[in-house]
Write a protein that holds these residues in place. Structure first.
Motif, PDB file in Angstrom:
ATOM      1  N   LEU A  27      -1.935  -6.363   9.241  1.00  0.00           N
ATOM      2  CA  LEU A  27      -1.916  -6.742  10.663  1.00  0.00           C
ATOM      3  C   LEU A  27      -3.336  -6.931  11.181  1.00  0.00           C
ATOM      4  O   LEU A  27      -3.611  -7.837  11.971  1.00  0.00           O
ATOM      5  N   ARG A  28      -4.251  -6.066  10.715  1.00  0.00           N
ATOM      6  CA  ARG A  28      -5.644  -6.190  11.153  1.00  0.00           C
ATOM      7  C   ARG A  28      -6.262  -7.465  10.599  1.00  0.00           C
ATOM      8  O   ARG A  28      -6.965  -8.189  11.297  1.00  0.00           O
ATOM      9  N   GLU A  29      -5.959  -7.730   9.344  1.00  0.00           N
ATOM     10  CA  GLU A  29      -6.493  -8.917   8.691  1.00  0.00           C
ATOM     11  C   GLU A  29      -5.998 -10.190   9.403  1.00  0.00           C
ATOM     12  O   GLU A  29      -6.736 -11.138   9.597  1.00  0.00           O
ATOM     13  N   LEU A  30      -4.735 -10.164   9.788  1.00  0.00           N
ATOM     14  CA  LEU A  30      -4.152 -11.324  10.479  1.00  0.00           C
ATOM     15  C   LEU A  30      -4.553 -11.376  11.952  1.00  0.00           C
ATOM     16  O   LEU A  30      -4.282 -12.351  12.639  1.00  0.00           O
ATOM     17  N   GLU A  31      -5.142 -10.292  12.419  1.00  0.00           N
ATOM     18  CA  GLU A  31      -5.532 -10.152  13.828  1.00  0.00           C
ATOM     19  C   GLU A  31      -4.349 -10.353  14.769  1.00  0.00           C
ATOM     20  O   GLU A  31      -4.445 -11.023  15.792  1.00  0.00           O
ATOM     21  N   ILE A  32      -3.213  -9.772  14.382  1.00  0.00           N
ATOM     22  CA  ILE A  32      -2.053  -9.808  15.271  1.00  0.00           C
ATOM     23  C   ILE A  32      -2.079  -8.537  16.113  1.00  0.00           C
ATOM     24  O   ILE A  32      -2.045  -7.437  15.582  1.00  0.00           O
ATOM     25  N   GLY A  92      -2.336 -16.694   1.447  1.00  0.00           N
ATOM     26  CA  GLY A  92      -3.683 -16.751   0.891  1.00  0.00           C
ATOM     27  C   GLY A  92      -4.464 -15.472   1.161  1.00  0.00           C
ATOM     28  O   GLY A  92      -5.648 -15.367   0.844  1.00  0.00           O
ATOM     29  N   MET A  93      -3.787 -14.505   1.760  1.00  0.00           N
ATOM     30  CA  MET A  93      -4.470 -13.291   2.173  1.00  0.00           C
ATOM     31  C   MET A  93      -4.179 -12.134   1.244  1.00  0.00           C
ATOM     32  O   MET A  93      -3.093 -12.059   0.674  1.00  0.00           O
ATOM     33  N   LYS A  94      -5.147 -11.239   1.107  1.00  0.00           N
ATOM     34  CA  LYS A  94      -4.921 -10.047   0.299  1.00  0.00           C
ATOM     35  C   LYS A  94      -5.466  -8.835   1.036  1.00  0.00           C
ATOM     36  O   LYS A  94      -6.469  -8.941   1.747  1.00  0.00           O
ATOM     37  N   ARG A 154      -4.030   6.552  -6.321  1.00  0.00           N
ATOM     38  CA  ARG A 154      -4.568   7.300  -7.479  1.00  0.00           C
ATOM     39  C   ARG A 154      -6.056   6.969  -7.685  1.00  0.00           C
ATOM     40  O   ARG A 154      -6.493   6.738  -8.792  1.00  0.00           O
ATOM     41  N   LYS A 155      -6.774   6.865  -6.586  1.00  0.00           N
ATOM     42  CA  LYS A 155      -8.214   6.552  -6.579  1.00  0.00           C
ATOM     43  C   LYS A 155      -8.533   5.160  -7.116  1.00  0.00           C
ATOM     44  O   LYS A 155      -9.683   4.812  -7.336  1.00  0.00           O
ATOM     45  N   ARG A 156      -7.525   4.370  -7.367  1.00  0.00           N
ATOM     46  CA  ARG A 156      -7.783   3.001  -7.826  1.00  0.00           C
ATOM     47  C   ARG A 156      -7.542   2.040  -6.665  1.00  0.00           C
ATOM     48  O   ARG A 156      -6.666   2.253  -5.834  1.00  0.00           O
ATOM     49  N   ASP A 157      -8.309   0.950  -6.666  1.00  0.00           N
ATOM     50  CA  ASP A 157      -8.027  -0.102  -5.701  1.00  0.00           C
ATOM     51  C   ASP A 157      -6.791  -0.876  -6.161  1.00  0.00           C
ATOM     52  O   ASP A 157      -6.747  -1.322  -7.300  1.00  0.00           O
ATOM     53  N   VAL A 158      -5.832  -0.996  -5.292  1.00  0.00           N
ATOM     54  CA  VAL A 158      -4.664  -1.811  -5.614  1.00  0.00           C
ATOM     55  C   VAL A 158      -4.624  -2.971  -4.621  1.00  0.00           C
ATOM     56  O   VAL A 158      -4.623  -2.764  -3.401  1.00  0.00           O
ATOM     57  N   VAL A 159      -4.637  -4.159  -5.154  1.00  0.00           N
ATOM     58  CA  VAL A 159      -4.684  -5.339  -4.297  1.00  0.00           C
ATOM     59  C   VAL A 159      -3.253  -5.808  -4.013  1.00  0.00           C
ATOM     60  O   VAL A 159      -2.424  -5.880  -4.915  1.00  0.00           O
ATOM     61  N   CYS A 160      -2.976  -6.079  -2.748  1.00  0.00           N
ATOM     62  CA  CYS A 160      -1.640  -6.532  -2.361  1.00  0.00           C
ATOM     63  C   CYS A 160      -1.750  -7.952  -1.806  1.00  0.00           C
ATOM     64  O   CYS A 160      -2.461  -8.193  -0.833  1.00  0.00           O
ATOM     65  N   LYS A 161      -1.038  -8.832  -2.425  1.00  0.00           N
ATOM     66  CA  LYS A 161      -0.986 -10.203  -1.944  1.00  0.00           C
ATOM     67  C   LYS A 161       0.018 -10.262  -0.784  1.00  0.00           C
ATOM     68  O   LYS A 161       1.017  -9.535  -0.793  1.00  0.00           O
ATOM     69  N   VAL A 162      -0.260 -11.106   0.202  1.00  0.00           N
ATOM     70  CA  VAL A 162       0.605 -11.165   1.378  1.00  0.00           C
ATOM     71  C   VAL A 162       1.373 -12.491   1.424  1.00  0.00           C
ATOM     72  O   VAL A 162       0.774 -13.567   1.477  1.00  0.00           O
TER      73      VAL A 162
END
Ligand SMILES: *Cc1c(COP(=O)(O)O)cnc(C)c1O
Length: 539
Positions: A156-161, A85-87, A93-101
């Motif tokens: 890793l930061r998002e997951l706080e591991i 459920g995390m992204k 290339r100056k674009r935001d690229v969203v990565c699903k986890v």
């Protein structure tokens, strides 16, 4: 082993070979990564993996009617991945690229987190960043490396591991270090301090003993793609040179590095001798996950010669029937079966054994030897594809003695390393960094017949637990080297292997027992992980 608290390790790798049909691996690097995570779970040590959820993975490579290899890509079907459920978002290339986890479910405390850009939030092109493993070069490869490296740290930061050690398996993950440096600079460090402290957190495994095989990018391409990640051009060049070499950068960004066998550490230290400010490269030999690769029926009877031979024959018959299903060729399980499955890269010389027709053809005609090949060429490697074509030609000429199994994967690797009699390995020394398929064979009682390269010098007792040939000869003159090794190969085959197999079964079985006994502990991934902790992870 170690008494204190184990450091938490994040392992970053482009590919993982976990299960045959979970196509997020291409070859040895991925198999090693998969075996490592499985071993971490068995040992219950705090290691997690970070990788990419490849939409199509590596190529499916089949053979057409003319005997030529061609590539196709299929969308991967995943069943047991958990959506976290995390992204996380990276800039490319100056674009935001969203990565699903995503997260693998089956490895409990040792999950692998997989990043995926194929989601509706992204532009069409960006959705393909995680499309094909090693399918593209230059800019697209950099985009993939931004996802793995920078995306990996962000998740890793998002997951706080909390992580004590970042382990880069091969240079692909190197951009993760730029994110670690950036974090420290944002909290007030100078670049120098940030680099120094980041280096204390990173260890690196190098795999490629060929200079050209070590990936590099132009500074301009890195800048254009956004890989600088806030650092300056000058800082980037100080780290990786110009052009920017991923291995050089990893060596300068890590506190310690390892090569994947003892011999490979000698080769690597020579290769990178003139690289200033790099970490020390020690040798920690690769290994395999025993439960994945070694047949239980063998492990149960390894000390009983009659039962061992019985079990081997049972497994060999299964392999012969597997080969029949895949190729239509019926091999004879009472005759010597030689296995050879590896990437069709030039230095591995897959077709070496066929080079002198006067010697090899009578052996194939008599039915003295049978050879089962498998292996993919890199989709863009025409020389590798020519090698595959040569093997297929020999199969067409000697259908009862030579087979080629198309589309090499873990299933084929597993069938061949269990059910052949001999495991042949003839790279140009010292270009085979390790070579884990030989370990799978050895532990299954399949005798290695190998050049003294990669892991084999550490295990080989010639004529006792397998055979060496070539006596460690090296030469810059390729023709001379090939001729030398070919003669040595025929010599061991004709004067040792064939007579022992057909006339001295007792000695053969004795050698099988020695093969298993001398490799089972030393080349089990448990040993490798212990060494990682002792020599790399724990300061
Ligand atoms: C074991 C294995 C490898 C690695 O073996 P090498 O000896 O390094 O070639 C590669 N691919 C597959 C499918 C394997 O099972």
């Amino acid at each position: 082993m170690y008494k204190g608290k184990y450091p938490n390790v994040a392992y970053l790798c482009m590919e993982y070979g976990l299960e045959s049909d979970f196509k997020i691996y291409a070859g040895g690097l991925g198999i090693l990564a998969g075996d490592y995570l499985k071993g971490a779970k068995d040992l219950n040590v705090p290691i997690i993996g970070i990788g990419i959820k490849w939409k199509q993975g590596y190529s499916d490579q089949r053979i057409d009617e003319r005997g030529k290899a061609y590539d196709s890509y299929y969308n991967n079907a995943y069943s047991d991945l958990e959506d976290t459920g995390m992204k996380v978002t990276v800039k490319i290339r100056k674009r935001d690229v969203v990565c699903k986890v995503w997260k693998t479910e089956q490895y409990e405390n040792n999950p692998i987190y997989l990043l995926d850009t194929d989601i509706p939030e992204n532009d069409g092109d960006d959705r393909w960043i995680t499309g094909q493993l090693y399918g593209w070069f230059k800019e697209e490869r950099i985009a993939q490396e931004i996802v793995l490296g920078i995306g990996g740290i962000k998740l890793l930061r998002e997951l706080e591991i909390p992580i004590d050690v970042y382990h880069f398996n091969e240079g692909h993950a190197v951009l993760a270090a730029f994110e670690l440096i950036k974090e420290k600079m944002e909290s007030g460090c100078t670049f120098e301090e940030a680099w120094k402290r980041t280096r204390e957190e990173i260890v690196f495994t190098t795999h490629t003993p060929i200079v050209q095989g070590n990936e590099s990018h132009t500074i301009e391409a890195l800048e254009y793609m956004g890989a600088f990640n806030g650092l300056t051009r000058k800082q980037i060049i100080r780290i990786g040179g110009e052009p920017f070499n991923m291995t050089v950068a990893a060596l300068r960004l890590s506190r310690k590095s390892n090569a994947v066998s003892k011999l490979h550490s000698v080769t690597s230290n020579k290769m990178w001798k003139t690289t200033s400010g790099r970490s020390e490269i020690i040798g920690i030999t690769n290994a395999i996950h025993v439960p994945t690769w070694v047949d239980k029926r063998i492990l149960n009877v390894e000390k009983d010669s009659d039962k061992l031979w019985e079990a081997h024959m049972e497994i060999k018959k299964e392999t012969v029937s597997f080969i029949k299903d895949r190729t239509g060729s019926q091999l004879d399980s009472d005759k010597l079966l030689i296995g050879f499955s590896r990437r069709a890269a030039t230095y591995k010389r897959s077709d070496l054994i066929f080079k002198d027709k006067n010697i090899i053809e009578p052996l194939l005609k008599d039915g003295k030897i049978q050879i089962a090949f498998s292996g993919k060429a890199h989709p863009l490697d025409d020389t590798g594809k020519q090698i595959v074509q040569n093997l297929v030609e020999m199969m067409n000429k000697y259908p009862n003695a030579v087979v080629f199994l198309e589309n090499y994967d873990m299933n084929i690797g597993s069938a061949l390393t269990r059910g052949c009699d001999i495991w042949l390995n003839n790279p140009r020394r010292p270009l085979e960094a390790s070579g884990t398929s030989g370990m799978k064979a050895a532990m299954n009682g399949v005798l290695n017949c190998s050049i003294l390269d990669g892991w084999w010098p550490e295990a080989c007792v010639d004529g006792v637990n397998g055979w060496q040939f070539g006596d460690g000869f090296e030469s810059d003159n390729i023709e001379e080297l090939d001729r030398h090794d070919l003669e040595a190969l025929y010599d061991v085959l004709i004067n040792k292997i064939i007579p022992t197999y057909y006339n001295n079964k007792e000695k053969w079985i004795e050698m099988m027992m020695k093969s298993i006994a001398t490799t089972k502990e030393s080349f089990s991934v448990n040993r490798m992980i212990r060494e990682y902790y002792e020599k790399l992870y724990i300061k």
